[in-house]
Design an enzyme around this catalytic site. Sequence first.
Site, PDB file in Angstrom:
ATOM      1  N   ARG A  40       0.819  -1.223   0.000  1.00 28.58           N
ATOM      2  CA  ARG A  40       0.000   0.000   0.000  1.00 28.58           C
ATOM      3  C   ARG A  40       0.846   1.263   0.000  1.00 28.58           C
ATOM      4  O   ARG A  40       0.435   2.280  -0.554  1.00 28.58           O
ATOM      5  CB  ARG A  40      -0.915   0.016   1.223  1.00 28.58           C
ATOM      6  CG  ARG A  40      -2.088  -0.956   1.127  1.00 28.58           C
ATOM      7  CD  ARG A  40      -3.012  -0.797   2.306  1.00 28.58           C
ATOM      8  NE  ARG A  40      -2.319  -1.056   3.580  1.00 28.58           N
ATOM      9  CZ  ARG A  40      -2.864  -0.881   4.768  1.00 28.58           C
ATOM     10  NH1 ARG A  40      -4.097  -0.427   4.868  1.00 28.58           N
ATOM     11  NH2 ARG A  40      -2.185  -1.167   5.867  1.00 28.58           N
ATOM     12  N   ASP A  62      -3.572  -2.015  -2.756  1.00 32.25           N
ATOM     13  CA  ASP A  62      -4.180  -2.446  -1.499  1.00 32.25           C
ATOM     14  C   ASP A  62      -4.733  -3.851  -1.715  1.00 32.25           C
ATOM     15  O   ASP A  62      -5.811  -4.031  -2.288  1.00 32.25           O
ATOM     16  CB  ASP A  62      -5.296  -1.482  -1.087  1.00 32.25           C
ATOM     17  CG  ASP A  62      -5.889  -1.829   0.269  1.00 32.25           C
ATOM     18  OD1 ASP A  62      -5.614  -2.934   0.788  1.00 32.25           O
ATOM     19  OD2 ASP A  62      -6.653  -1.006   0.813  1.00 32.25           O
ATOM     20  N   TYR A 154      -5.530 -15.520  12.642  1.00 37.75           N
ATOM     21  CA  TYR A 154      -4.205 -15.509  12.027  1.00 37.75           C
ATOM     22  C   TYR A 154      -3.661 -16.930  11.880  1.00 37.75           C
ATOM     23  O   TYR A 154      -3.192 -17.323  10.802  1.00 37.75           O
ATOM     24  CB  TYR A 154      -3.254 -14.665  12.867  1.00 37.75           C
ATOM     25  CG  TYR A 154      -1.828 -14.680  12.382  1.00 37.75           C
ATOM     26  CD1 TYR A 154      -1.433 -13.904  11.300  1.00 37.75           C
ATOM     27  CD2 TYR A 154      -0.868 -15.468  13.021  1.00 37.75           C
ATOM     28  CE1 TYR A 154      -0.110 -13.918  10.855  1.00 37.75           C
ATOM     29  CE2 TYR A 154       0.444 -15.486  12.586  1.00 37.75           C
ATOM     30  CZ  TYR A 154       0.820 -14.715  11.507  1.00 37.75           C
ATOM     31  OH  TYR A 154       2.122 -14.733  11.072  1.00 37.75           O
ATOM     32  N   LYS A 158      -2.871 -18.905   8.303  1.00 38.88           N
ATOM     33  CA  LYS A 158      -1.577 -19.448   7.906  1.00 38.88           C
ATOM     34  C   LYS A 158      -1.656 -20.955   7.680  1.00 38.88           C
ATOM     35  O   LYS A 158      -0.953 -21.503   6.818  1.00 38.88           O
ATOM     36  CB  LYS A 158      -0.521 -19.096   8.950  1.00 38.88           C
ATOM     37  CG  LYS A 158      -0.251 -17.599   9.046  1.00 38.88           C
ATOM     38  CD  LYS A 158       0.072 -16.992   7.671  1.00 38.88           C
ATOM     39  CE  LYS A 158       0.385 -15.520   7.735  1.00 38.88           C
ATOM     40  NZ  LYS A 158       0.657 -14.935   6.400  1.00 38.88           N
ATOM     41  N   GLY A 185       9.586 -18.548  11.987  1.00 38.07           N
ATOM     42  CA  GLY A 185       9.243 -18.349  13.382  1.00 38.07           C
ATOM     43  C   GLY A 185       9.291 -16.865  13.678  1.00 38.07           C
ATOM     44  O   GLY A 185       9.022 -16.040  12.799  1.00 38.07           O
TER      45      GLY A 185
END
Length: 267
Positions: A40, A62, A154, A158, A185
């Site tokens: 963005r 965006d 989240y 993933k 990680g």
Amino acid sequence: MLPASSSTGVAPVTGASKGIGEQIARELARRGYGLALVARGADELRALADDLGPAAHAVPTDLSRPQDRAALPERIAALGLEVDILVNNAGMSNLGPVAKADPAAELTLVELDVAAVVDLCSRFVPGMVTRGRGAVLNVASVGAFGPVPGQATYGAAKAFVLSYTHALREELRGTGVSAATLCPGPVRTGFGEQVGIPDDEAEKMLPPFMWEQPDTVARVAVDGLAAGRAVIVPGAANRVAAALNHLTPRRLLLPMLARVHPGMKTS
């Protein structure tokens, strides 16, 4: 595997304005690849493109907006370029239990972390297959290997990216196009700070030996993609953590995670 660089080939790198995305862009540039830098922040992208040279193009977008994603292939084609490597790195996270979540923020996360990956793969992979060359790197997380109380959306996003890329990789077998998932990680990028987990707080949950620098993650990611690896987890400690996350019974794992995760402190 990585295709050879060419004068008309380009690697769109999403989330390229900072952190892992910026470092992956720099690593690809060092190896001679053209770039379409996607994020963005127009000013940040243009500064990075100027730094990387004439083969790097700033394409402010965006990615949480479907109409902006839909326009990206035409904008890249208008530069006289075709996509050889797609890096889906852009992402965000929210913090806190679902019972206190902002629905709009949660759906924005799904648009950016899930829908954008599917959208851009669906738009760019067909051309790679037609040309018989290409590579896809989708960025997930060690959190993809198990649920994440305090960051439920989240972690699930993933996990989706990891599963999706495994399936995509198998579908692409024999086409000349490869796909891999990067599962880092903890990385010192300021990503956690944006959702209310500063590095010093995160280090109480994750020991220092697990942390990686973004340039190291980028180098390992591109090396892994070049080597044809399916899942790339930078750092031996994180590879152990990913295995434990995947294999530990959920009845044991989830209470432990919930006790230490900063997102659960808001409940």
